[in-house]
Design an enzyme around this catalytic site. Sequence first.
Site, PDB file in Angstrom:
ATOM      1  N   ARG A 215      44.890  -4.566 -25.490  1.00 12.98           N
ATOM      2  CA  ARG A 215      43.521  -4.420 -25.001  1.00 12.98           C
ATOM      3  C   ARG A 215      42.683  -3.715 -26.044  1.00 12.98           C
ATOM      4  NH1 ARG A 215      43.773  -1.832 -19.156  1.00 12.98           N
ATOM      5  NH2 ARG A 215      43.470  -0.113 -20.594  1.00 12.98           N
TER       6      ARG A 215
ATOM      7  N   ARG B 155      39.633   8.641 -28.051  1.00 12.43           N
ATOM      8  CA  ARG B 155      39.915   9.173 -26.707  1.00 12.43           C
ATOM      9  C   ARG B 155      40.581  10.543 -26.804  1.00 12.43           C
ATOM     10  NH1 ARG B 155      43.381   4.896 -23.675  1.00 12.43           N
ATOM     11  NH2 ARG B 155      43.187   6.348 -21.939  1.00 12.43           N
TER      12      ARG B 155
ATOM     13  N   LYS C  46      50.416  11.264 -17.348  1.00 13.77           N
ATOM     14  CA  LYS C  46      49.974  11.924 -16.121  1.00 13.77           C
ATOM     15  C   LYS C  46      50.198  11.050 -14.884  1.00 13.77           C
ATOM     16  CE  LYS C  46      45.815  12.921 -17.149  1.00 13.77           C
ATOM     17  NZ  LYS C  46      44.429  13.308 -16.900  1.00 13.77           N
TER      18      LYS C  46
ATOM     19  N   ARG D  51      50.777  -0.230 -26.100  1.00 12.92           N
ATOM     20  CA  ARG D  51      50.676  -0.948 -24.828  1.00 12.92           C
ATOM     21  C   ARG D  51      50.292  -2.416 -25.052  1.00 12.92           C
ATOM     22  NH1 ARG D  51      47.256   1.303 -19.859  1.00 12.92           N
ATOM     23  NH2 ARG D  51      45.827   1.797 -21.557  1.00 12.92           N
TER      24      ARG D  51
END
Length: 215
Positions: free
Chosen positions: A161, A172, A13, A128
Site C-alpha cells: 500500500r 509516520r 498495539k 506489509r
Amino acid sequence: MRTILLGPPGAGKGTQADRIVEKYDVPHISTGDIFRENIKNGTELGKKAQEYMNRGELVPDDLVVEIATDRLLKDDCREKGFLLDGFPRTVYQAEKLDEFLAAHGHRLDKVIDLEVGEAELMKRLTGRRVCKVCGASYHIVNIPPAREGVCDKCGGELIQRADDNEETAKNRIDVYNRETAPLVDYYEKAGVLARIDGAAPLEETFGSITAALEE
Ligand SMILES: [Zn+2]
C-alpha cells in the site's frame, strides 16, 4: 482498569490490545472507531468532526477530547474501565483526560508504552503486503505468503500500500515522535508509566504487559 496503550506505528498495539481485552474483559476504546461511529450515526460531535475532515484539517484537540470522553461516559466504561488506544495523542489531551477522570473521582491505573527501535519499526511498516482482491494481509518477514507476491487465500496479487512505503513509514514515525512521545515523559512524571519491550516475541511482550497491569 483504566489504561492507555502507547506506542509508535508498527509497535504491535492492535495485537496486544486484542490480547488485553480478551484477558481482562475491558472495553477497547480506539479513537479511530469512535470517530467512525459518531460520523456514521450522524451525532452532533460526528458532524463537527466531519466538517474539519472534509476541509482536510486536523480535528482540534478540544473536539477530540469531547468525542473521547463522551465515549468514556457510556455504561461499559463506567463499569469496567477502558483500554484507550489512539487517545490521548498530545500532552494537552492527556491533561484534559486527567481532569475528566478526576472530576469523576478516578485516575489512570497504568500507561503501557510499547517500545520498538526505529530500524525494527521500519522493517515492520514497509514489509506489509495486502491482497488486491480479498484484502488479506501479509508480511514479508512475519507472515510471508507461500508464493512470493501471491495471496494464499485467493491467488490474488499482493501489493504494497502507498502508506507502507519507506518515506511514508519514516514520516509516520517522525510525527509520532514529535507529537506523542512527550506523553511518555508526562506519564513517567505521573508515576503510571510502564515501559514494555515491544520488539520481544509476542508472548513475551504480552507477559510483560500483564505483569505491569497486575503490579
Ligand atoms: Zn486474496
